[in-house]
Scaffold this active site. Structure first.
Site, short mmCIF file in Angstrom:
data_model
loop_
_atom_site.label_atom_id
_atom_site.label_comp_id
_atom_site.label_asym_id
_atom_site.label_seq_id
_atom_site.Cartn_x
_atom_site.Cartn_y
_atom_site.Cartn_z
N GLN A 1 1.99 -4.65 5.53
CA GLN A 1 1.56 -5.87 4.65
C GLN A 1 1.24 -7.14 5.13
O GLN A 1 1.15 -7.92 4.34
CB GLN A 1 2.86 -5.92 3.71
CG GLN A 1 3.08 -4.67 2.95
CD GLN A 1 2.20 -4.09 1.71
OE1 GLN A 1 0.94 -4.81 1.69
NE2 GLN A 1 2.11 -3.16 1.37
N CYS B 1 5.47 4.42 -3.88
CA CYS B 1 6.11 5.41 -3.23
C CYS B 1 7.61 5.70 -3.96
O CYS B 1 8.08 6.80 -3.91
CB CYS B 1 6.24 5.11 -1.73
SG CYS B 1 5.16 4.31 -1.14
N ASN C 1 6.73 -5.39 1.26
CA ASN C 1 5.56 -4.76 0.27
C ASN C 1 5.81 -5.41 -1.37
O ASN C 1 4.94 -5.19 -2.05
CB ASN C 1 5.59 -3.37 0.39
CG ASN C 1 6.96 -2.50 0.35
OD1 ASN C 1 7.83 -3.14 1.07
ND2 ASN C 1 7.01 -1.47 -0.18
N SER D 1 -1.92 0.20 8.72
CA SER D 1 -2.44 1.20 7.86
C SER D 1 -3.93 0.62 7.26
O SER D 1 -3.80 -0.46 6.60
CB SER D 1 -1.58 1.60 6.78
OG SER D 1 -2.16 2.81 6.19
N ALA D 2 -4.69 1.39 7.69
CA ALA D 2 -6.24 0.98 7.31
C ALA D 2 -6.38 0.77 5.68
O ALA D 2 -7.10 -0.33 5.08
CB ALA D 2 -7.53 1.98 7.57
N1 7TS Z 1 5.05 0.37 5.24
C1 7TS Z 1 5.09 -0.41 4.32
C2 7TS Z 1 5.58 -2.01 4.51
C3 7TS Z 1 4.27 -0.17 3.07
O1 7TS Z 1 4.02 -1.20 2.25
C4 7TS Z 1 3.94 1.06 3.15
C5 7TS Z 1 3.03 1.76 1.68
C6 7TS Z 1 3.74 1.90 4.16
C7 7TS Z 1 4.58 1.54 5.28
C8 7TS Z 1 3.26 3.44 4.27
O2 7TS Z 1 2.03 3.24 4.47
P1 7TS Z 1 0.99 4.63 4.57
O3 7TS Z 1 0.08 4.23 5.53
O4 7TS Z 1 1.85 5.58 5.13
O5 7TS Z 1 0.41 4.78 3.20
N2 7TS Z 1 3.58 0.78 0.74
C9 7TS Z 1 3.14 1.04 -0.71
C10 7TS Z 1 3.44 0.33 -1.90
O6 7TS Z 1 4.09 -0.88 -1.65
N3 7TS Z 1 3.36 0.76 -2.80
O7 7TS Z 1 2.74 2.01 -2.44
C11 7TS Z 1 2.66 2.14 -1.02
#
Ligand code: 7TS
Length: 408
Positions: free
Chosen positions: A181, A327, A153, A201-202
């Site tokens: 990603q 995050c 990410n 993730s949508a």
């Molecule tokens: N996995 C990856 C590789 C991610 O980039 C993210 C969110 C998640 C899991 C979590 O996804 P969610 O559906 O639970 O929101 N990444 C990021 C980011 O790179 N900046 O803010 C959120």
């Protein structure tokens, strides 16, 4: 002008997706598990969404796709259930992952370590990726699961998932990939790679927030994480988020149907921005070679300019960027990926992530180039550390470029 360049954190919901979702809030609102017509009225839309997701990732009829609330849930589910199935109730004791996974993997692994599980966190190499032979060398006969993200990410670096999948298959170890990603950004074909589980993730591909999924190859067993009313064949209980699922189906179809040509257009804008910044701003570099990155992402480091300061200057110009993962960005820690690729501590605080989308325009790129330069000039003029550094020409486009004087 407002420019949103934080699409790896989340994306704008495509208006077409919002339109498709609307009837499922107030017209077709029955519980899909109810037997009356208010409930069953949602079935065709749910089936359509499921078909759209199967088609987008080329899943086969034997595979399962389970809707979840987000990728954090999907990631937690896989790790904790493999722990129960293969470690608590089996003879394994080990999980292999990487140092650069999203916190939803890393924190879960730390929780599992507290329960006695051995976890190997593989470092990335100086190019920002984990190589397949490294994964292989850490798999033992006690390894229950390998979990390696498809694309990072923060850097956009694409990991060798096909090779890692083949190794896991050969070794008889389950393989999970966090595809968050990758899905909607690069072609993802689950029949070309040997992945047992893939999270997505949508809201990362112009769908709504609060809905994601887990792909499960050959519908293999995985202890449920949510027990309850036996929804989705008992695999994940909880009343289905019908509008969200409809939105995810629409979004994944829109994001993947012309993915090759969309990638070309997004990459062209990203590269133009990257070339311009590297050219006009001395002492900058971009992490990771261009052809190994998702087409929308760049993590740029600007010597003497702290990431957070830059973020706020860009914010004043109405440009939304990130210092890495949103995050994790509240704790003001150095960027772990940059540390992993060998940046010194000071440099690891300078990373700015710019992530485009298919909605990013050329005018937005022009605006960003101009205001990025102004922000760097202002911040460098007040930087005590930068004044001591002899400026050098900008980095080379397309290279994983770490000038020697910038590393330790
Ligand atoms: N996995 C990856 C590789 C991610 O980039 C993210 C969110 C998640 C899991 C979590 O996804 P969610 O559906 O639970 O929101 N990444 C990021 C980011 O790179 N900046 O803010 C959120």
């Amino acid at each position: 002008m407002q420019v949103y360049l934080d699409n790896n954190a989340t994306t704008m919901t495509d208006p077409k997706v919002v339109e498709a979702m609307m009837p499922y809030f107030s017209e077709v609102y029955g519980n899909p598990n109810s037997l009356h017509k208010f409930g069953t009225a949602s079935h065709p839309a749910l089936q359509k969404a499921l078909d759209q997701v199967y088609t987008a990732i080329n899943a086969s009829d034997n595979d399962d796709i389970i809707f979840t609330s987000c990728a954090t849930e999907s990631n937690n589910w896989v790790l904790k259930s493999v722990w129960i199935d293969k470690i608590v109730n089996g003879d394994k004791n080990h999980i292999v992952t990487t140092e650069v996974e999203h916190p939803s993997i890393l924190s879960t692994c730390r929780f599992l370590e507290d329960q006695g599980v051995k976890v190997t966190y593989l470092p990335v190499n100086e190019k920002g990726i984990v190589e397949a032979h490294t994964v292989k060398s850490f798999i033992t006969d006690k390894t229950a699961l390998v979990s390696v993200m498809w694309a990072n990410n923060e850097t956009g670096m694409i990991f060798p998932i096909e090779e890692i999948g083949a190794i896991c298959k050969e070794k008889g170890v389950l393989f999970h990939t966090d595809g968050v990603q990758a899905v909607g950004k690069i072609p993802v074909d689950v029949q070309k790679v040997d992945v047992d589980f893939m999270s997505f993730s949508a809201h990362k591909f112009h769908g709504p927030k609060g809905v994601g999924g887990l792909y499960i190859k050959d519908s293999q067993p995985l202890t449920p994480h949510f027990h309850g009313g036996e929804h989705m064949g008992g695999r994940r209980s909880g009343t289905l988020n019908v509008p969200g699922i409809v939105g995810m189906g629409e979004a994944i179809e829109l994001a993947t149907k012309d993915i090759e040509s969309t990638m070309v257009k997004v990459r062209e804008k990203r590269d133009r921005l990257e070339d311009a910044l590297l050219e006009i701003i001395p002492d900058t570099f971009v992490v990771g070679s261009r052809d190994k990155r998702t087409p929308n992402t760049m993590l740029i480091s600007i010597r003497g300019v702290e990431g957070e300061g830059m973020l706020w200057d860009l914010n004043r110009y109405d440009i939304g960027a990130s210092t890495g993962s949103a995050c994790a960005s509240e704790d003001l820690e150095a960027n772990t990926v940059m540390l992993a690729i060998g940046a010194d501590h000071e440099l690891a605080h300078t990373g700015i992530r710019l992530s485009l989308s298919r909605f990013t325009t050329d005018a937005e790129i022009d605006y960003t180039i101009e205001h990025f330069r102004q922000a760097v000039e202002r911040l460098r003029s007040i930087s005590s550390s930068y004044a001591k550094v002899q400026p050098t020409p900008g980095g080379e486009a397309g290279e994983c470029y770490m000038p020697h004087h910038m590393a330790h």
